[in-house]
Design a protein around this motif. Structure first.
Motif, mmCIF file in Angstrom:
data_model
loop_
_atom_site.group_PDB
_atom_site.id
_atom_site.type_symbol
_atom_site.label_atom_id
_atom_site.label_comp_id
_atom_site.label_asym_id
_atom_site.label_seq_id
_atom_site.Cartn_x
_atom_site.Cartn_y
_atom_site.Cartn_z
ATOM 1 N N ILE A 135 0.845 -1.195 0.000
ATOM 2 C CA ILE A 135 0.000 0.000 0.000
ATOM 3 C C ILE A 135 0.881 1.245 0.000
ATOM 4 O O ILE A 135 0.652 2.202 -0.758
ATOM 5 N N LEU A 180 -5.615 1.064 0.103
ATOM 6 C CA LEU A 180 -6.289 0.568 1.301
ATOM 7 C C LEU A 180 -7.766 0.308 1.018
ATOM 8 O O LEU A 180 -8.338 -0.675 1.498
ATOM 9 N N ARG A 184 -8.945 -2.951 2.841
ATOM 10 C CA ARG A 184 -9.240 -2.633 4.246
ATOM 11 C C ARG A 184 -10.084 -3.732 4.881
ATOM 12 O O ARG A 184 -9.836 -4.161 6.013
#
Length: 439
Positions: free
Chosen positions: A122, A129, A166
């Motif tokens: 990331i 994310l 996420r």
């Protein structure tokens, strides 16, 4: 057949229900912690006398032969060697003592490692994310969601939003797990060979007989055919999502998952004793794992004949690693140093800060889950300034950024609820810190 692939009766669930080190244990004792003799004992690593309640707890388990080994490590900031309490032997009845280089099955303590590996990508702009996973693994682009998590696999509705990175990092993707899914979905995990960590080469009562998927790519493709237990981003469900990140890492990095961890984390951190497959030459360092049932303590995976001496079909980013106390402490040191270890930058400070922060989607209510009142970061729980996780065979680990400390506990038994070690360990820390404050 991998009879011992991690099944529904594994102890990982119970071991993860409460925070590793509650705020009342560490955070109320900053002054006492700063006065601990850790720095002054840089060459005398056993600190049992300074932590008598922890020492008493550990020795009670060792002396009663409830466990063969129990080793606590306490690290102060960036000191290059953690201090220790405890010991034991590689197996009950064995005369070979364990040390910081002995090998333990860390199971879900693999998750923070996979989480930090994901944060690297990331940070490098190769992942986002909140990027939909379907952009990387197209099979996950159009998921279905069960109307009833324990109901028919045909009774579904379309997902109303995509699964994101996420969601995978925080167990909020709605994905199931071999050890948490029930009904037809649970049986589908067995039938499809969607295993996580491994337990033994031999049949174990209570664990399903599972033939694992042949490789991580096929494992991910099979997982994508199953419906979700909940809409993405709405519930915290302990899941196979961290294992799926292993496949995401492969696709994005162009390396095998195992190679990525080795070259980007293990080698830079000096983690020379962390393996998905323990080399035969290192079998003499591998502890025996025990099953506790009906008051009996029985070996379920011996060091000399361990399933971890065999290469896994699927390298599990959620529960597949074997490591040593020294190695895992080095990983924690790197995290505690915000990506810096021994003067070398392993990952960026921002990647660690984000990965150890609360990444839970705003809509997720955790009040009825194991992490009620807590947060979740990249593969580990977040409690205040603490980040960490535990493993199915009794291991646990955490860092505390506010106190600049790191702690691990290593032992080997399953299921974890057989002994109240976490609760007793917490109480022992609290008692020792209280004595330091009063003393």
């Amino acid at each position: 057949m991998a009879f011992g692939d991690f099944g529904r009766a594994g102890g990982d669930i119970a071991f993860s229900r409460r925070s590793l080190l509650r705020s009342s244990a560490w955070l109320t004792a900053g002054a006492a912690m700063s006065a601990m003799p850790m720095g002054r004992l840089a060459f005398a690593h056993d600190v049992s006398e300074s932590w008598p309640n922890i020492s008493t707890m550990v020795n009670s388990y060792l002396d009663s032969k409830k466990v063969a080994s129990m080793l606590v490590t306490l690290g102060d900031g960036q000191e290059d060697h953690a201090h220790t309490i405890g010991g034991g032997t590689l197996a009950l009845g064995d005369s070979t003592p364990i040390d910081e280089d002995s090998l333990f099955r860390i199971y879900s303590m693999t998750k923070p490692i996979t989480g930090m590996a994901t944060m690297m990508l990331i940070d490098e702009g190769l992942l986002g994310l909140d990027q939909p996973v379907g952009e990387i693994l197209p099979a996950f682009a159009d998921m279905q969601v069960l109307v009833d998590p324990e109901g028919s696999l045909e009774d579904t509705v379309p997902a109303d939003r995509p699964i994101t990175i996420r969601h995978l990092l925080t167990h909020t993707a709605g994905i199931g797990y071999l050890i948490t899914s029930k009904g037809p979905l649970g049986q589908a995990f067995v039938d499809q060979g969607l295993v996580g960590g491994r337990v033994s080469r031999f049949p174990i009562p209570g664990l399903p007989n599972v033939t694992p998927a042949p490789n991580l790519e096929e494992w991910a493709d099979r997982l994508a055919t199953l419906p979700l237990m909940a809409q993405p981003g709405t519930e915290w469900i302990y899941s196979a999502s961290i294992d799926l990140l292993g496949r995401v890492i492969e696709v994005v990095s162009g390396q095998s998952f195992e190679s990525f961890l080795q070259t980007r984390l293990f080698d830079p951190c000096g983690m020379s004793s962390t393996y998905f497959t323990v080399p035969k030459s290192e079998a003499g360092r591998l502890t025996t794992n025990y099953g506790i049932a009906g008051g009996l303590t029985l070996p379920i995976d011996t060091g000399a004949n361990s399933i971890f001496l065999d290469a896994p079909f699927v390298p599990s980013g959620g529960g597949g690693l074997v490591s040593s106390a020294k190695d895992y402490d080095r990983f924690l040191r790197m995290v505690l140093g915000y990506g810096l270890l021994d003067g070398e930058r392993v990952m960026s400070e921002s990647a660690v800060r984000v990965g150890t922060s609360n990444l839970l989607p705003d809509a997720v209510d955790t009040s009825t889950t194991w992490i009620a009142g807590e947060g979740h970061g990249a593969g580990g729980r977040v409690v205040g300034k603490q980040y960490g996780w535990g493993g199915a065979a009794g291991t646990l680990a955490s860092v505390d950024f506010s106190l600049n400390k790191r702690v691990c506990l290593f032992t080997q038994y399953m299921p974890t609820e057989a002994y109240p070690i976490r609760k007793e360990f917490l109480a022992a820390i609290q008692a020792d810190l209280k004595n330091k404050l009063l003393g």
